[in-house]
Design a protein around this motif. Structure first.
Motif, PDB file in Angstrom:
ATOM      1  N   PRO A 117       0.805  -1.237   0.000  1.00 31.82           N
ATOM      2  CA  PRO A 117       0.000   0.000   0.000  1.00 31.82           C
ATOM      3  C   PRO A 117       0.834   1.282   0.000  1.00 31.82           C
ATOM      4  O   PRO A 117       0.519   2.212  -0.740  1.00 31.82           O
ATOM      5  CB  PRO A 117      -0.842  -0.116   1.275  1.00 31.82           C
ATOM      6  CG  PRO A 117      -0.930  -1.590   1.529  1.00 31.82           C
ATOM      7  CD  PRO A 117       0.354  -2.183   1.036  1.00 31.82           C
ATOM      8  N   VAL A 118       1.933   1.345   0.783  1.00 33.57           N
ATOM      9  CA  VAL A 118       2.693   2.617   0.809  1.00 33.57           C
ATOM     10  C   VAL A 118       3.388   2.879  -0.530  1.00 33.57           C
ATOM     11  O   VAL A 118       3.542   4.031  -0.935  1.00 33.57           O
ATOM     12  CB  VAL A 118       3.728   2.719   1.966  1.00 33.57           C
ATOM     13  CG1 VAL A 118       3.053   2.828   3.306  1.00 33.57           C
ATOM     14  CG2 VAL A 118       4.726   1.604   1.943  1.00 33.57           C
ATOM     15  N   VAL A 119       3.767   1.800  -1.183  1.00 37.89           N
ATOM     16  CA  VAL A 119       4.390   1.960  -2.511  1.00 37.89           C
ATOM     17  C   VAL A 119       3.337   2.502  -3.479  1.00 37.89           C
ATOM     18  O   VAL A 119       3.592   3.421  -4.260  1.00 37.89           O
ATOM     19  CB  VAL A 119       4.993   0.628  -3.009  1.00 37.89           C
ATOM     20  CG1 VAL A 119       5.441   0.727  -4.465  1.00 37.89           C
ATOM     21  CG2 VAL A 119       6.162   0.208  -2.120  1.00 37.89           C
ATOM     22  N   ARG A 195      -4.559 -13.360  -9.473  1.00 41.83           N
ATOM     23  CA  ARG A 195      -3.837 -12.697  -8.376  1.00 41.83           C
ATOM     24  C   ARG A 195      -4.054 -11.187  -8.412  1.00 41.83           C
ATOM     25  O   ARG A 195      -4.353 -10.558  -7.405  1.00 41.83           O
ATOM     26  CB  ARG A 195      -2.338 -13.008  -8.452  1.00 41.83           C
ATOM     27  CG  ARG A 195      -1.946 -14.120  -7.495  1.00 41.83           C
ATOM     28  CD  ARG A 195      -0.444 -14.295  -7.451  1.00 41.83           C
ATOM     29  NE  ARG A 195       0.061 -14.794  -8.705  1.00 41.83           N
ATOM     30  CZ  ARG A 195       1.160 -14.350  -9.324  1.00 41.83           C
ATOM     31  NH1 ARG A 195       1.879 -13.378  -8.788  1.00 41.83           N
ATOM     32  NH2 ARG A 195       1.561 -14.868 -10.456  1.00 41.83           N
ATOM     33  N   ASP A 196      -3.926 -10.588  -9.610  1.00 40.01           N
ATOM     34  CA  ASP A 196      -4.071  -9.127  -9.723  1.00 40.01           C
ATOM     35  C   ASP A 196      -5.494  -8.676  -9.413  1.00 40.01           C
ATOM     36  O   ASP A 196      -5.705  -7.581  -8.894  1.00 40.01           O
ATOM     37  CB  ASP A 196      -3.708  -8.666 -11.150  1.00 40.01           C
ATOM     38  CG  ASP A 196      -2.213  -8.733 -11.412  1.00 40.01           C
ATOM     39  OD1 ASP A 196      -1.438  -8.916 -10.446  1.00 40.01           O
ATOM     40  OD2 ASP A 196      -1.810  -8.622 -12.584  1.00 40.01           O
ATOM     41  N   PRO A 200      -5.991  -7.338  -2.211  1.00 37.25           N
ATOM     42  CA  PRO A 200      -6.844  -6.430  -1.443  1.00 37.25           C
ATOM     43  C   PRO A 200      -6.675  -4.960  -1.824  1.00 37.25           C
ATOM     44  O   PRO A 200      -7.622  -4.187  -1.742  1.00 37.25           O
ATOM     45  CB  PRO A 200      -6.423  -6.666   0.023  1.00 37.25           C
ATOM     46  CG  PRO A 200      -5.176  -7.475  -0.011  1.00 37.25           C
ATOM     47  CD  PRO A 200      -5.017  -8.061  -1.379  1.00 37.25           C
ATOM     48  N   VAL A 201      -5.455  -4.563  -2.253  1.00 37.86           N
ATOM     49  CA  VAL A 201      -5.225  -3.147  -2.543  1.00 37.86           C
ATOM     50  C   VAL A 201      -5.303  -2.905  -4.049  1.00 37.86           C
ATOM     51  O   VAL A 201      -4.586  -3.540  -4.822  1.00 37.86           O
ATOM     52  CB  VAL A 201      -3.825  -2.710  -2.047  1.00 37.86           C
ATOM     53  CG1 VAL A 201      -3.640  -1.213  -2.210  1.00 37.86           C
ATOM     54  CG2 VAL A 201      -3.614  -3.132  -0.628  1.00 37.86           C
ATOM     55  N   ALA A 202      -6.152  -1.962  -4.446  1.00 38.47           N
ATOM     56  CA  ALA A 202      -6.291  -1.565  -5.851  1.00 38.47           C
ATOM     57  C   ALA A 202      -6.300  -2.759  -6.808  1.00 38.47           C
ATOM     58  O   ALA A 202      -5.463  -2.860  -7.698  1.00 38.47           O
ATOM     59  CB  ALA A 202      -5.169  -0.580  -6.236  1.00 38.47           C
ATOM     60  N   PRO A 203      -7.239  -3.687  -6.626  1.00 39.68           N
ATOM     61  CA  PRO A 203      -7.270  -4.841  -7.527  1.00 39.68           C
ATOM     62  C   PRO A 203      -7.579  -4.408  -8.958  1.00 39.68           C
ATOM     63  O   PRO A 203      -8.187  -3.360  -9.171  1.00 39.68           O
ATOM     64  CB  PRO A 203      -8.416  -5.696  -6.970  1.00 39.68           C
ATOM     65  CG  PRO A 203      -9.280  -4.748  -6.223  1.00 39.68           C
ATOM     66  CD  PRO A 203      -8.375  -3.667  -5.697  1.00 39.68           C
TER      67      PRO A 203
END
Ligand code: DC
Length: 238
Positions: A117-119, A195-196, A200-203
């Motif tokens: 997420p931070v990236v 997978r993409d 959970p983050v920005a699928p």
């Protein structure tokens, strides 16, 4: 105009759907810039690998680093995309880095790095800063129309069957395009899609207001023409 300055045309889609080459050709046709968001995820991954090498852990796994350390190395090494013709050239440590960021080592680590997420926040901030300068851009990625530029004037979700994408990828690499190779590559791509799309983050998913373009059985020139036609009818928001 979008609320970030210039006109934004977002092209999202799964791996090997031809987003980058299509985005570049569309940008050329429209006189826009082409911004490849994946280059920044790749640049952060390369910076992390350089940081590991600096610590004497050459060849180590970037995920062993704290994400904040990865981003500090990217900043210390001056990771940046500089305008270069219709696109942008990646620089790291003051040197051109486009070849290295697309090499095998970075490619093998970039997917988990891009899930941090931070990236993602760091990359999104850089992308918005670049577009805030007022340029008209075609931006390609996975979450451009859903997360990064939700007010983009035009959103395209570019896709094709795993088999069609596998054929294109094999041909691009100069590998044999026989049925066994296509089946293997299609399975790898289908697995990556899952997978993409389930992270959970920005699928990876199609924005509700994106136009779907399935390029299975479509030639490159036709898909570029289709998007350029859509873009010509853009009415800048008041
Ligand atoms: O498009 P590419 O192969 O250069 O992307 C590199 C990686 O970054 C890939 O694993 C997907 C990820 N990525 C992403 O999660 N979101 C984006 N907007 C662009 C790329």
């Amino acid at each position: 105009m979008s609320d970030v300055g210039g006109v934004v045309l977002a092209i999202d889609g799964p791996s090997a759907s031809g987003k980058s080459s299509t985005a570049r050709a569309v940008a050329e046709a429209l006189g826009y810039f082409h911004l490849d968001s994946g280059a920044l995820y790749r640049g952060v991954t390369l910076a992390a690998l350089r940081e590991l090498a600096r610590r004497g852990e050459k060849g180590g796994d970037p995920l062993s680093l704290d994400p904040e350390v990865m981003l500090r190395s990217a900043e210390d090494l001056g990771l940046a995309l500089h305008p270069d013709g219709v696109g942008f050239a990646a620089y790291l440590g003051g040197e051109p880095a486009d070849i290295e960021i697309r090499g095998e080592q970075v490619t093998s680590y970039v997917s988990p790095v891009s899930a941090l997420p931070v990236v993602r926040e760091w990359v999104n901030a850089r992308l918005r800063e670049m577009v805030r300068a007022g340029m008209n851009v075609v931006v390609d990625g996975r979450d451009i129309g859903t997360v990064v530029f939700p007010d983009a004037e035009l959103k395209i979700f570019l896709t094709a069957t795993p088999e069609a994408r596998a054929r294109r990828r094999l041909a691009q690499r100069g590998d044999d395009v026989d049925e066994a190779a296509v089946a293997h590559e299609a399975a790898v791509l289908a697995d990556r899609d899952i997978r993409d799309s389930s992270r959970p983050v920005a699928p990876l998913c199609q924005a509700t207001d994106a136009k779907l373009l399935d390029t299975t059985g479509m030639g490159f020139a036709d898909q570029v023409r289709w998007i350029v036609e859509q873009a010509r009818s853009i009415r800048p928001k008041p």
